[in-house]
Motif scaffolding. Structure first.
Motif, mmCIF file in Angstrom:
data_model
loop_
_atom_site.group_PDB
_atom_site.id
_atom_site.type_symbol
_atom_site.label_atom_id
_atom_site.label_comp_id
_atom_site.label_asym_id
_atom_site.label_seq_id
_atom_site.Cartn_x
_atom_site.Cartn_y
_atom_site.Cartn_z
ATOM 1 N N SER A 134 0.838 -1.208 0.000
ATOM 2 C CA SER A 134 0.000 0.000 0.000
ATOM 3 C C SER A 134 0.870 1.253 0.000
ATOM 4 O O SER A 134 0.639 2.189 -0.770
ATOM 5 C CB SER A 134 -0.922 0.005 1.219
ATOM 6 O OG SER A 134 -1.810 -1.091 1.201
ATOM 7 N N VAL A 138 1.236 4.190 -2.988
ATOM 8 C CA VAL A 138 1.071 5.619 -2.726
ATOM 9 C C VAL A 138 2.323 6.375 -3.163
ATOM 10 O O VAL A 138 2.248 7.444 -3.791
ATOM 11 C CB VAL A 138 0.765 5.868 -1.237
ATOM 12 C CG1 VAL A 138 0.854 7.367 -0.905
ATOM 13 C CG2 VAL A 138 -0.616 5.330 -0.870
ATOM 14 N N THR A 139 3.490 5.814 -2.857
ATOM 15 C CA THR A 139 4.749 6.462 -3.237
ATOM 16 C C THR A 139 4.890 6.548 -4.746
ATOM 17 O O THR A 139 5.298 7.587 -5.288
ATOM 18 C CB THR A 139 5.937 5.690 -2.647
ATOM 19 O OG1 THR A 139 5.759 5.534 -1.240
ATOM 20 C CG2 THR A 139 7.233 6.425 -2.913
ATOM 21 N N ARG A 141 2.552 6.734 -6.959
ATOM 22 C CA ARG A 141 1.650 7.779 -7.453
ATOM 23 C C ARG A 141 2.234 9.168 -7.217
ATOM 24 O O ARG A 141 2.118 10.058 -8.066
ATOM 25 C CB ARG A 141 0.290 7.640 -6.777
ATOM 26 C CG ARG A 141 -0.471 6.380 -7.171
ATOM 27 C CD ARG A 141 -1.668 6.144 -6.268
ATOM 28 N NE ARG A 141 -2.320 4.864 -6.555
ATOM 29 C CZ ARG A 141 -3.269 4.325 -5.803
ATOM 30 N NH1 ARG A 141 -3.695 4.965 -4.712
ATOM 31 N NH2 ARG A 141 -3.806 3.162 -6.122
ATOM 32 N N VAL A 161 1.637 6.295 5.649
ATOM 33 C CA VAL A 161 0.518 5.555 5.078
ATOM 34 C C VAL A 161 -0.031 4.603 6.135
ATOM 35 O O VAL A 161 0.737 3.859 6.755
ATOM 36 C CB VAL A 161 0.968 4.755 3.838
ATOM 37 C CG1 VAL A 161 -0.205 3.981 3.238
ATOM 38 C CG2 VAL A 161 1.585 5.691 2.801
ATOM 39 N N ILE A 166 -4.616 -1.366 0.170
ATOM 40 C CA ILE A 166 -4.685 -0.111 -0.578
ATOM 41 C C ILE A 166 -6.121 0.313 -0.840
ATOM 42 O O ILE A 166 -6.436 1.511 -0.833
ATOM 43 C CB ILE A 166 -3.895 -0.213 -1.906
ATOM 44 C CG1 ILE A 166 -3.754 1.167 -2.560
ATOM 45 C CG2 ILE A 166 -4.508 -1.240 -2.824
ATOM 46 C CD1 ILE A 166 -3.011 2.190 -1.740
ATOM 47 N N VAL A 169 -7.415 2.505 1.990
ATOM 48 C CA VAL A 169 -6.843 3.842 2.173
ATOM 49 C C VAL A 169 -7.722 4.803 1.380
ATOM 50 O O VAL A 169 -7.682 4.839 0.151
ATOM 51 C CB VAL A 169 -5.384 3.898 1.697
ATOM 52 C CG1 VAL A 169 -4.815 5.304 1.877
ATOM 53 C CG2 VAL A 169 -4.536 2.882 2.462
ATOM 54 N N THR A 172 -5.597 10.635 0.098
ATOM 55 C CA THR A 172 -4.257 11.143 0.373
ATOM 56 C C THR A 172 -4.395 12.638 0.614
ATOM 57 O O THR A 172 -4.913 13.356 -0.245
ATOM 58 C CB THR A 172 -3.305 10.872 -0.804
ATOM 59 O OG1 THR A 172 -3.262 9.470 -1.062
ATOM 60 C CG2 THR A 172 -1.900 11.376 -0.496
ATOM 61 N N THR A 222 -6.295 7.545 6.039
ATOM 62 C CA THR A 222 -5.845 8.488 5.013
ATOM 63 C C THR A 222 -4.326 8.554 4.994
ATOM 64 O O THR A 222 -3.692 8.609 6.063
ATOM 65 C CB THR A 222 -6.427 9.882 5.282
ATOM 66 O OG1 THR A 222 -7.856 9.815 5.207
ATOM 67 C CG2 THR A 222 -5.921 10.907 4.295
ATOM 68 N N ALA A 223 -3.738 8.535 3.816
ATOM 69 C CA ALA A 223 -2.302 8.726 3.689
ATOM 70 C C ALA A 223 -1.971 10.202 3.917
ATOM 71 O O ALA A 223 -2.571 11.082 3.313
ATOM 72 C CB ALA A 223 -1.829 8.284 2.315
#
Length: 248
Positions: A134, A138-139, A141, A161, A166, A169, A172, A222-223
């Motif tokens: 996950s 995020v990273t 993206r 995160v 994922i 989540v 972000t 939430t990230a």
């Protein structure tokens, strides 16, 4: 795109391997990381002895030094070409609020930013941390977004995160650093010879953790992405300090 990947958990940590696998799909990657866990190393450099570098079978470079050593070495002598970005992580555990003062993960990214590159520090908020994929997604993206639309040159992103699949989540969000209560007391024990030894106690619980903070974000699936800067000057305090000094 060429990305330098590092961490503070060591080159054998699961987080850095999963991060390298994910980012290798969108960039050339080079991994330069400590040879062992260096959590809590902050911005320390090794000055009183030389550094030794080895390379593992998977191509990762590992260094008998700190996270900051790894980035400084990579950008100042080890690599033939300068990367376009530094990504530090995925840390096994949070780097929220005042954790950033001690974090080797954040310090490694800070060194990259100090040496002129965009930088991201990434942590997975779980103990034990499990959903590294996950955080890696995020990273990825964020890296793709930075490639299309860069942020100001002096920006360092501290990413936390939540340890969830994922799909769980939910967002972000841009956040600010929260603040913890004072750390718990040192833990005193005795070695086998009866001599006292001390362990650093656990970090304090969240104190400033309301809406808008990194603590609040990860608690709500939430990230968290917090923009940081290297300049520690309290600019609003310069004029009041000058008035104070003139009255000496």
């Amino acid at each position: 795109m060429h990305i330098l990947i590092t961490n503070d958990d060591g080159y054998l940590a699961p987080g850095i391997k999963i991060l390298a696998q994910e980012l290798s799909q969108v960039a050339e990657i080079t991994v330069v990381a400590p040879d062992r866990n260096k959590s809590g190393a902050s911005n320390s450099l090794t000055l009183m002895r030389p550094l030794r570098v080895h390379q593992s079978e998977d191509g990762f470079y590992y260094v008998d030094g700190t996270p900051t050593d790894c980035v400084h070495l990579a950008l100042s002598g080890l690599l033939d070409s300068t990367p376009d970005m530094v990504v530090s992580g995925i840390n096994a555990g949070p780097n929220l609020g005042d954790d950033v003062l001690y974090s080797g993960t954040v310090a490694a990214a800070m060194e990259g930013r100090y040496l002129g590159l965009p930088a991201i520090a990434v942590s997975l908020v779980g103990k034990p941390a499990t959903h590294y994929q996950s955080a890696a997604l995020v990273t990825r993206r964020l890296v793709e977004r930075l490639t299309r639309d860069p942020l100001p040159d002096d920006t360092l992103l501290n990413v936390n995160v939540p340890d969830l699949p994922i799909d769980a989540v939910i967002a972000t969000r841009a956040t600010r650093l929260g603040f913890r209560h004072r750390a718990e007391s040192m833990v005193r024990q005795s070695d086998p010879y009866g001599r006292p030894i001390y362990w650093v106690g656990p970090p304090g619980a969240a104190q400033d953790a309301g809406p808008g903070t990194d603590f609040h974000a990860v608690e709500h699936a939430t990230a968290s992405v917090t923009p940081m800067q290297i300049d520690l000057t309290r600019h609003g305090g310069i004029e009041p300090l000058q008035v104070w000094l003139e009255q000496m």
